[in-house]
Write a protein that holds these residues in place. Structure first.
Motif, PDB file in Angstrom:
ATOM      1  N   LYS A 215      -1.879  13.086  24.881  1.00 50.07           N
ATOM      2  CA  LYS A 215      -2.624  11.823  24.706  1.00 50.07           C
ATOM      3  C   LYS A 215      -3.982  11.902  25.392  1.00 50.07           C
ATOM      4  N   CYS A 216      -3.976  12.519  26.564  1.00 47.93           N
ATOM      5  CA  CYS A 216      -5.221  12.643  27.319  1.00 47.93           C
ATOM      6  C   CYS A 216      -6.198  13.577  26.589  1.00 47.93           C
ATOM      7  N   LEU A 217      -5.691  14.706  26.106  1.00 48.71           N
ATOM      8  CA  LEU A 217      -6.571  15.649  25.401  1.00 48.71           C
ATOM      9  C   LEU A 217      -7.119  15.035  24.110  1.00 48.71           C
ATOM     10  N   ASP A 218      -6.286  14.189  23.462  1.00 48.29           N
ATOM     11  CA  ASP A 218      -6.741  13.534  22.225  1.00 48.29           C
ATOM     12  C   ASP A 218      -7.981  12.676  22.472  1.00 48.29           C
ATOM     13  N   LEU A 219      -8.063  12.087  23.657  1.00 45.83           N
ATOM     14  CA  LEU A 219      -9.224  11.218  23.951  1.00 45.83           C
ATOM     15  C   LEU A 219     -10.525  12.020  23.838  1.00 45.83           C
ATOM     16  N   GLY A 220     -10.513  13.217  24.400  1.00 40.84           N
ATOM     17  CA  GLY A 220     -11.708  14.063  24.340  1.00 40.84           C
ATOM     18  C   GLY A 220     -11.951  14.586  22.937  1.00 40.84           C
ATOM     19  N   ARG A 221     -10.845  14.909  22.266  1.00 41.52           N
ATOM     20  CA  ARG A 221     -10.956  15.442  20.908  1.00 41.52           C
ATOM     21  C   ARG A 221     -11.554  14.404  19.963  1.00 41.52           C
ATOM     22  N   GLU A 222     -11.067  13.172  20.086  1.00 39.36           N
ATOM     23  CA  GLU A 222     -11.580  12.097  19.214  1.00 39.36           C
ATOM     24  C   GLU A 222     -13.076  11.904  19.377  1.00 39.36           C
ATOM     25  N   LYS A 223     -13.559  12.154  20.578  1.00 35.81           N
ATOM     26  CA  LYS A 223     -15.000  11.960  20.825  1.00 35.81           C
ATOM     27  C   LYS A 223     -15.779  13.278  20.708  1.00 35.81           C
ATOM     28  N   SER A 224     -15.089  14.318  20.227  1.00 35.35           N
ATOM     29  CA  SER A 224     -15.719  15.645  20.069  1.00 35.35           C
ATOM     30  C   SER A 224     -16.396  16.121  21.357  1.00 35.35           C
ATOM     31  N   ILE A 225     -15.739  15.913  22.457  1.00 33.47           N
ATOM     32  CA  ILE A 225     -16.294  16.372  23.733  1.00 33.47           C
ATOM     33  C   ILE A 225     -16.030  17.876  23.847  1.00 33.47           C
ATOM     34  N   PRO A 226     -17.066  18.669  24.070  1.00 34.20           N
ATOM     35  CA  PRO A 226     -16.868  20.125  24.044  1.00 34.20           C
ATOM     36  C   PRO A 226     -15.939  20.648  25.139  1.00 34.20           C
ATOM     37  N   HIS A 227     -15.990  20.066  26.319  1.00 36.92           N
ATOM     38  CA  HIS A 227     -15.104  20.591  27.371  1.00 36.92           C
ATOM     39  C   HIS A 227     -14.242  19.466  27.941  1.00 36.92           C
ATOM     40  N   TRP A 228     -13.024  19.418  27.456  1.00 33.95           N
ATOM     41  CA  TRP A 228     -12.055  18.382  27.862  1.00 33.95           C
ATOM     42  C   TRP A 228     -10.713  19.107  27.790  1.00 33.95           C
ATOM     43  N   HIS A 229     -10.409  19.851  28.864  1.00 32.68           N
ATOM     44  CA  HIS A 229      -9.432  20.940  28.765  1.00 32.68           C
ATOM     45  C   HIS A 229      -8.244  20.801  29.719  1.00 32.68           C
ATOM     46  N   ILE A 230      -7.145  21.397  29.301  1.00 34.57           N
ATOM     47  CA  ILE A 230      -5.965  21.550  30.155  1.00 34.57           C
ATOM     48  C   ILE A 230      -5.989  22.979  30.718  1.00 34.57           C
ATOM     49  N   ARG A 231      -5.526  23.138  31.963  1.00 33.86           N
ATOM     50  CA  ARG A 231      -5.592  24.461  32.602  1.00 33.86           C
ATOM     51  C   ARG A 231      -4.226  24.843  33.185  1.00 33.86           C
TER      52      ARG A 231
END
Ligand code: SF4
Length: 312
Positions: free
Chosen positions: A212-228
């Motif tokens: 859900k958290c990663l989707d937030l960045g994906r929806e806004k096309s944020i280039p670096h919104w990553h899990i590590r």
């Protein structure tokens, strides 16, 4: 014709292990007494890094900003010349306008804030430092008022905050942070090793919240919104948001610390810190995946890992 990507040479200088926070999960908890590098030693390392071709220089502690010589060190790095001079910080010292101003004038051009909760209660609880959230917020505000917006964030994922990761993500976006890493806690060393069962969540438990958290960045096309630091079998649909995969492709990183030097960070992490148990051998991601923290397997076993047989 495929063009070979030239990797960014990155040097991370760990100045020392002193900190004004006392995070529950601190990987350096047992290193507090180690003597930090002196100003002269740090400047020497900066010069050596430049000679080795480093273009991305990062400072990390402990907490670098509580050093009396921090501004002088940043200015020195700036005078030597790097494309990026980054600072990882808990942000508390940035609440002092004068310090924040000096830090930017000294040439820091990328700031990565450690943000472990979206509320005062959660963040202060995890940092074990009352007032740390308020100071962080004030610090962010100061940076914005100085029209500095190259701000990133690190959030360590532990039992206490994984269920609210989407809320933390929303909080970061509301604060205009567009370069974020959500980091699965490292239990190989320090506080998370000592308090494993209090702090380290199961990967299968965190996964739905991380999506859900990663989707937030994906929806806004944020280039670096990553899990590590996660096994890929839980993130097949998010491979482009897995930090290690990006990092291995883009960076050649070295770590210089008071107590160690590592010139092969990406390679050695996979070998020394992570493990792929035998059941991984049939997985299509075997070569790509770094597996999971060794201590995680020691404590929880490998029953959650699920070898994939077709690449998505
Ligand atoms: S190699 Fe192992 S840890 Fe990695 S994705 Fe495959 S099963 Fe999961």
């Amino acid at each position: 014709m495929t063009r070979k990507l030239v990797k960014v040479k990155k040097t991370v200088i760990f100045t020392d292990y002193q900190c004004n926070n006392n995070c529950f999960f601190c990987v350096d908890k047992n290193k507090r007494r180690i003597k930090g590098k002196s100003s002269g030693e740090i400047k020497h390392e900066i010069v050596k890094a430049k000679k080795r071709g480093t273009v991305y220089l990062e400072f990390i502690g402990g907490e670098v900003t509580i050093r009396k010589d921090s501004i002088d060190i940043f200015s020195f790095a700036s005078s030597i010349g790097f494309n990026t001079i980054a600072l990882v910080t808990n942000g508390r010292m940035l609440s002092y306008e004068d310090y924040a101003k000096k830090l930017l004038s000294a040439g820091i051009n990328h700031i990565i804030l450690s943000i472990h909760g979206h509320t005062k209660e959660l963040h202060d609880y995890l940092t074990q430092s009352k007032g740390s959230f308020d100071q962080l917020i004030r610090g962010m505000r100061n940076l914005r008022e100085m029209e500095f917006d190259n701000i990133g964030s690190n959030t360590t994922i532990v039992k206490q905050n994984y269920r609210v990761l989407p809320k933390i993500g929303e909080f970061l976006l509301e604060n205009n942070i567009r370069n974020s890493e959500f980091i699965f806690v490292d239990p190989n060393y320090g506080a998370a090793k000592e308090n494993f069962h209090d702090l380290v969540p199961r990967i299968s438990d965190i996964a739905p919240y991380v999506y859900k958290c990663l989707d937030l960045g994906r929806e806004k096309s944020i280039p670096h919104w990553h899990i590590r630091y996660v096994p890929l079998c839980y993130f097949e649909d998010y491979l482009e948001q897995v930090s290690e995969l990006d990092e291995v492709r883009k960076f050649k990183t070295e770590h210089i610390a008071p107590d160690f030097e590592n010139y092969e960070v990406e390679e050695s992490r996979a070998i020394a810190g992570r493990v792929k148990p035998d059941k991984c051998l049939t997985c299509v991601y075997y070569n790509l995946c770094e597996g999971i923290w060794k201590e995680y397997i020691n404590k929880y076993g490998d029953s959650e890992l699920k070898p994939c047989h077709e690449k998505k």
